[in-house]
Design a protein around this motif. Structure first.
Motif, short mmCIF file in Angstrom:
data_model
loop_
_atom_site.label_atom_id
_atom_site.label_comp_id
_atom_site.label_asym_id
_atom_site.label_seq_id
_atom_site.Cartn_x
_atom_site.Cartn_y
_atom_site.Cartn_z
N THR A 201 0.73 -1.17 0.10
CA THR A 201 -0.16 0.04 -0.10
C THR A 201 1.11 1.15 0.12
OG1 THR A 201 -0.07 -0.08 2.35
CG2 THR A 201 -1.76 -1.26 1.15
N ASP A 202 0.12 2.41 -0.66
CA ASP A 202 1.22 3.69 -0.53
C ASP A 202 0.59 4.58 0.64
OD1 ASP A 202 -1.41 4.76 -0.98
OD2 ASP A 202 -1.10 5.48 -2.74
N ARG A 203 1.06 5.66 0.72
CA ARG A 203 0.91 6.55 2.09
C ARG A 203 -0.41 6.50 2.21
NH1 ARG A 203 0.53 12.07 1.03
NH2 ARG A 203 1.11 12.53 -1.15
N HIS A 204 -1.43 6.55 1.34
CA HIS A 204 -2.85 6.89 1.65
C HIS A 204 -3.44 5.42 1.87
CE1 HIS A 204 -2.31 11.06 0.17
NE2 HIS A 204 -2.10 10.41 -0.99
N GLY A 205 -2.66 4.41 2.01
CA GLY A 205 -3.36 3.03 2.06
C GLY A 205 -4.27 2.32 1.00
N VAL A 206 -3.74 2.83 -0.31
CA VAL A 206 -4.15 2.43 -1.68
C VAL A 206 -3.23 1.30 -1.97
CG1 VAL A 206 -4.84 2.81 -4.04
CG2 VAL A 206 -5.10 4.63 -2.32
N VAL A 207 -4.12 -0.02 -2.40
CA VAL A 207 -3.08 -1.29 -2.61
C VAL A 207 -2.46 -1.04 -4.29
CG1 VAL A 207 -3.41 -3.53 -3.21
CG2 VAL A 207 -4.61 -2.54 -1.21
N ILE A 208 -1.29 -1.14 -4.23
CA ILE A 208 -0.50 -0.64 -5.50
C ILE A 208 -0.23 -1.92 -6.12
CG2 ILE A 208 -0.22 1.68 -5.03
CD1 ILE A 208 2.62 1.06 -4.21
N VAL A 209 0.28 -2.79 -5.26
CA VAL A 209 0.92 -4.26 -5.82
C VAL A 209 0.46 -5.48 -4.86
CG1 VAL A 209 2.98 -5.53 -6.38
CG2 VAL A 209 3.30 -2.89 -6.29
N THR A 210 -0.44 -6.48 -5.53
CA THR A 210 -0.80 -7.35 -4.88
C THR A 210 -0.80 -8.78 -5.55
OG1 THR A 210 -2.79 -8.14 -3.82
CG2 THR A 210 -3.00 -6.58 -5.79
#
Length: 595
Positions: A201-210
């Motif tokens: 997750t990025d600094r906003h809590g968005v999943v970017i790699v999974t």
């Protein structure tokens, strides 16, 4: 009649006490087994998080060197200063080749105003050439601070990736920005083959790699209005809804909607601003094994308690008979004393023998429980190559057969299958020893590194090519030396030098590569020489410049990158005179302090 009633009452009380004790043992066994299952799953989740964080960091480290090297390339500066069309054409071709060789998604150059003048995808309909990226935070950050990184959706391609930007020129007079975009599809596919799930997750809590494609660009928790506004302003994720995942995290356990018992979660930081990696490892396999162990313990406790109650009942019955006999034969006490003593001694001996037998039984049962627990501890913590697919398939087949034999009561064939499973497990351990060492890699850290161990690990990775090419490898010089470096990056330098030597020796006979080590006043020198054709005279003065190579298929980045790594350690990589008549390189590194 009264004696029979008293005996029956005592038996009922003993049975009730045994039932209570059995219930307590069962509850305790299930609770301990559950705690052990949670602990084992926590360890597996932590290991998965460490392994995948190491792989992620290694991938980043590989690509972060590209913009550093390209920012110093003279033709790039000349193109930004003059805008010459011929220079732009050369840079386009060079970036295209570099992107193909390094697996970068795209590499492009921006002017100081944010307009793309050259790109590796200049031939494609989705070419970045002519696009204005001045609004992008990675461009603004690179111009301001010298370098910046941002994960975002491509505004032209629509494909997500990490943008690594580096300023060209100094802060007072920036010429432009070089950008390398990398994508993580291959890493996501590798993670998907592992047991458990991994998300970044990025600094906003968005999943970017999974490892779960459906989770990408979901959020951990609800995004606040300020975060959404910041994302929309920079068009970081386009028009994606960024909806929260149906994932509940509480007390270290993550559950999807309706999922039980869920997965244990472990988190670790990444060398990417604000990013965090979370590994989710399923609890169900460990819980099933734990319940089976608890049932085994409960059955064992039932047998022990029932045996103890039986012994107590028999002892009580004997005592009642003895008392009755004493009262009936009070007049014959003297005559019967010897017989009673003998009977009592025999009873004590029998009780002692039963106690010893019971102790041996409990020891054997505990040993069996311990073996069962050890058998459940094996966890596959990282994805491995196809070389172990056959042993894994064989283990599954033998396990299924053993289950069938066990159900039929065929102990001998069950033992045979279990023995084959042990052999195959040992084989897998041997095959994956070095692969597991690489899976543990983490963010590089400088410290004391054993030179001999680094050389041996390097030869493990590249030894097959040395042997296949028929090259004689000589090892000379001092041993037991230690340098201040990062072992993984030191191995990267050695692999690069040996590969260059092997390329130079290709097609020649009676070839030799010699690795020598010496200690100086405060440094250690590692020299690698060969008996090949050597370095051409016209290349010797510019050998460490980017894109300078003596091979048609070469890219000319290996030696500059290796020298940069050596200098990061406070050392140096330089060309040397070969005692074998070919090429030679000398790597000097600070000697590690001796404790």
């Amino acid at each position: 009649m009264k004696g029979v009633t008293r005996s029956t009452r005592s038996l009922v009380l003993l049975a009730a006490a045994g039932a209570v004790l059995l219930a307590l043992v069962a509850v305790l066994a299930f609770r301990i087994a559950q705690q052990q299952a949670v602990s084992a799953t926590d360890r597996a989740a932590t290991q998965l998080a460490r392994d995948n964080a190491g792989l992620f960091a290694s991938e980043l480290q590989k690509f972060r060197l590209l913009p550093l090297v390209l920012a110093e390339y003279p033709d790039v500066r000349a193109m930004l200063e003059t805008g010459d069309a011929a220079t732009i054409g050369r840079i386009n071709s060079r970036l295209e080749l570099l992107a193909q060789r390094t697996d970068a998604a795209v590499i492009y150059v921006l002017t100081a105003q944010g307009r793309t003048v050259a790109a590796s995808n200049y031939r494609l309909p989705t070419s970045f050439v002519g696009q204005d990226y001045g609004f992008r935070p990675y461009f603004q950050g690179a111009i301001r601070d010298g370098g910046a990184e941002l994960f975002a959706l491509g505004t032209v391609s629509g494909r997500p990736g990490l943008y690594l930007a580096r300023r060209i020129g100094d802060a007072a007079r920036p010429l432009g920005v070089i950008v390398v975009k990398i994508e993580f599809e291959r890493m996501q596919a590798a993670w998907a083959r592992q047991q458990g799930e991994t998300i970044v997750t990025d600094r906003h809590g968005v999943v970017i790699v999974t490892s779960e494609p459906g989770w990408r660009f979901g959020t951990i928790g609800q995004l606040g209005p300020d975060a959404r506004a910041a994302i929309r302003t920079t068009r970081q994720y386009g028009d994606l809804p960024l909806a929260p995942l149906p994932l509940t995290i509480a007390d270290g356990t993550a559950r999807m909607a309706g999922e039980e018992p869920g997965s244990r979660i472990a988190a670790t930081g990444l060398p990417l601003a604000g990013a965090q990696l979370r590994a989710l490892f399923p609890l169900d396999p460990a819980m099933r094994s734990a319940r089976a162990s608890a049932w085994l313990v409960s059955v064992g406790a039932l047998v022990v308690i029932a045996g103890a109650l039986l012994l107590m009942w028999r002892a009580r019955e004997r005592r009642l008979l003895q008392i009755a006999a004493q009262r009936a034969l009070e007049g014959q006490v003297a005559e019967r004393t010897a017989e009673l003593r003998e009977a009592n001694a025999q009873l004590v001996a029998e009780s002692a023998e039963r106690a010893r037998a019971d102790q041996r039984y409990r020891a054997a049962r505990e040993e069996l429980a311990q073996a069962n627990r050890l058998g459940s501890l094996g966890q596959i913590t990282a994805g491995v190559a196809h070389e172990i697919n056959q042993p894994v398939a064989a283990i599954r087949s033998f396990a299924e057969n053993a289950q069938g034999f066990l159900a039929k009561g065929d102990g001998a064939r069950t033992d045979g299958n279990l023995a084959r499973i042990v052999e195959l497990t040992q084989r897998i351990g041997t095959i994956t020893a070095e692969l597991r060492n690489f899976a543990r890699r983490r963010t590089p850290e400088t410290g004391a590194v054993d030179v001999d161990a680094a050389i041996e690990s390097t030869l493990l990775l590249i030894g097959d090519r040395v042997r296949a090419q028929g090259v004689t490898l000589e090892r000379i010089g001092e041993t037991g030396l230690q340098v201040t470096a990062d072992r993984v990056r030191l191995e990267q330098i050695l692999i690069n030098l040996i590969q260059n030597a092997l390329d130079a020796l290709a097609g020649r006979e009676q070839t030799v590569i010699r690795i020598g080590t010496t200690r100086g006043a405060d440094h250690v020198a590692i020299e690698l020489a060969d008996n090949g054709p050597g370095v051409p005279a016209h290349l010797r003065d510019q050998l460490f410049m980017p894109f300078v190579t003596g091979r048609d298929e070469g890219l000319g980045l290996g030696l500059p990158i290796a020298r940069n790594i050596a200098r990061d350690f406070g050392g140096e990589l330089s060309l040397a005179e070969s005692a074998l008549g070919g090429g030679a390189f000398r790597l000097t590194l600070p000697e590690a302090a001796r404790g």
